[in-house]
Write an enzyme that holds these catalytic residues in place. Structure first.
Site, PDB file in Angstrom:
ATOM      1  N   GLY A 122      -0.537  -5.282   0.766  1.00 61.11           N
ATOM      2  CA  GLY A 122      -0.993  -5.628  -0.326  1.00 61.11           C
ATOM      3  C   GLY A 122      -1.301  -5.470  -1.310  1.00 61.11           C
ATOM      4  N   GLU A 146       4.068  -5.921   7.425  1.00 63.93           N
ATOM      5  CA  GLU A 146       3.237  -4.457   8.266  1.00 63.93           C
ATOM      6  C   GLU A 146       4.083  -4.049   9.240  1.00 63.93           C
ATOM      7  OE1 GLU A 146       0.529  -6.398   4.618  1.00 63.93           O
ATOM      8  OE2 GLU A 146       2.134  -6.979   5.939  1.00 63.93           O
ATOM      9  N   ALA A 179       0.370  -1.197   0.014  1.00 63.94           N
ATOM     10  CA  ALA A 179      -0.017  -0.121  -0.098  1.00 63.94           C
ATOM     11  C   ALA A 179       1.135   1.433   0.053  1.00 63.94           C
ATOM     12  CB  ALA A 179      -0.726   0.005   0.976  1.00 63.94           C
TER      13      ALA A 179
END
Length: 272
Positions: A123, A146, A79
């Site tokens: 992502g 993440e 992301a």
């Protein structure tokens, strides 16, 4: 007086996208993520355009299968952190971050293949897992890093990854943030095939064309049946499969397919 019903299906034209390259060939639509300077980081604009493209393809008579791919260096490196870093809980909740546009890939009813080269992280890994299967180049790297940013996967990474590779390996990847090379991803079932980088799109196109030339409603129902295996018990899944199988005998394509087999010829499916 009879009323002629307008078909909900059509041939669609695509707008000019800022973050995607969309091409069609032989019943296959290739969607290339195109933010090379950002390693195809999944910004709001990109995910919105991806959702818009898939919405059009859902009713496009010319498209029987879709391939999502990126560059040789990165499928998608995650992301876009610049868009997320200052967000609050209410920002995330009110705008349904990751839910609004991202899940369009998972909701897409026609078969969809991820052709992955280079980095598929965060992502990027999650988008690839939303596809029906992944064909990976030998330089592909998958990961859910993440935790290194003070968060965890938020677009299905903890859920889909565990279903693909099992609890232990999913815990390992999500808690350490390590990456998984293509060979390991293939060995644990995350990836369907691993091919040399320079053969990736040829192999993906061969598979996609094969799918696109099958009966479209039968392919869509087959996809639905396999996905149901992850959502129900074995007994419920087999019942669902059997009912779909039985319903296929109401189609012209079932008659054509079995007749062609008996007559030792190639079937000509009409998607009816």
């Amino acid at each position: 007086m009879s009323v002629k019903r307008a078909s909900i299906h059509k041939k669609v034209k695509f707008m000019a996208y800022n973050t995607l390259e969309v091409t069609k060939e032989s019943g296959v639509c290739i969607i290339k993520l195109n933010r090379p300077k950002a390693l195809n980081a999944l910004c709001n604009e990109l995910t919105m355009e991806l959702a818009q493209a898939l919405e059009k393809l859902e009713v496009d008579d010319e498209t029987g299968c879709v391939i999502i791919t990126g560059s040789d260096k990165a499928f998608a490196a995650g992301a876009d952190i610049k868009e997320l870093k200052d967000g609050t809980y209410l920002d995330m909740y009110n705008h349904d971050v990751f839910g609004l546009y991202w899940e369009a890939v998972a909701r897409f009813r026609k078969p969809i293949i991820a052709a992955v080269a280079g980095y598929a992280l965060g992502g990027g890994c999650e988008i690839a897992m939303m596809c029906d299967f992944i064909i990976a180049a030998d330089n592909a790297k998958f990961g859910q890093p993440e935790i290194n940013l003070g968060v965890m996967p938020g677009a299905g990474g903890t859920q889909r990854l565990a279903r693909f590779v099992g609890k232990s390996k999913a815990m390992d990847m999500c808690l350490t943030g390590r990456t998984m090379r293509a060979e390991e991803a293939h060995a644990c079932g995350l990836v369907s095939r691993v091919v040399p980088l320079d053969e990736l799109m040829d192999v993906a196109m061969e598979a996609a064309k094969k799918i696109a030339h099958q009966s479209r409603p039968i392919a869509m129902m087959t996809k639905e049946a396999v996905n149901t295996a992850f959502e129900t018990s074995l007994t419920q899944g087999i019942h669902f499969e059997r009912r779909l199988f039985q319903s296929m005998f109401s189609t012209e394509d079932q008659k054509e397919g079995m007749s062609a087999f008996s007559e030792k010829r190639t079937p000509h499916f009409t998607n009816k």
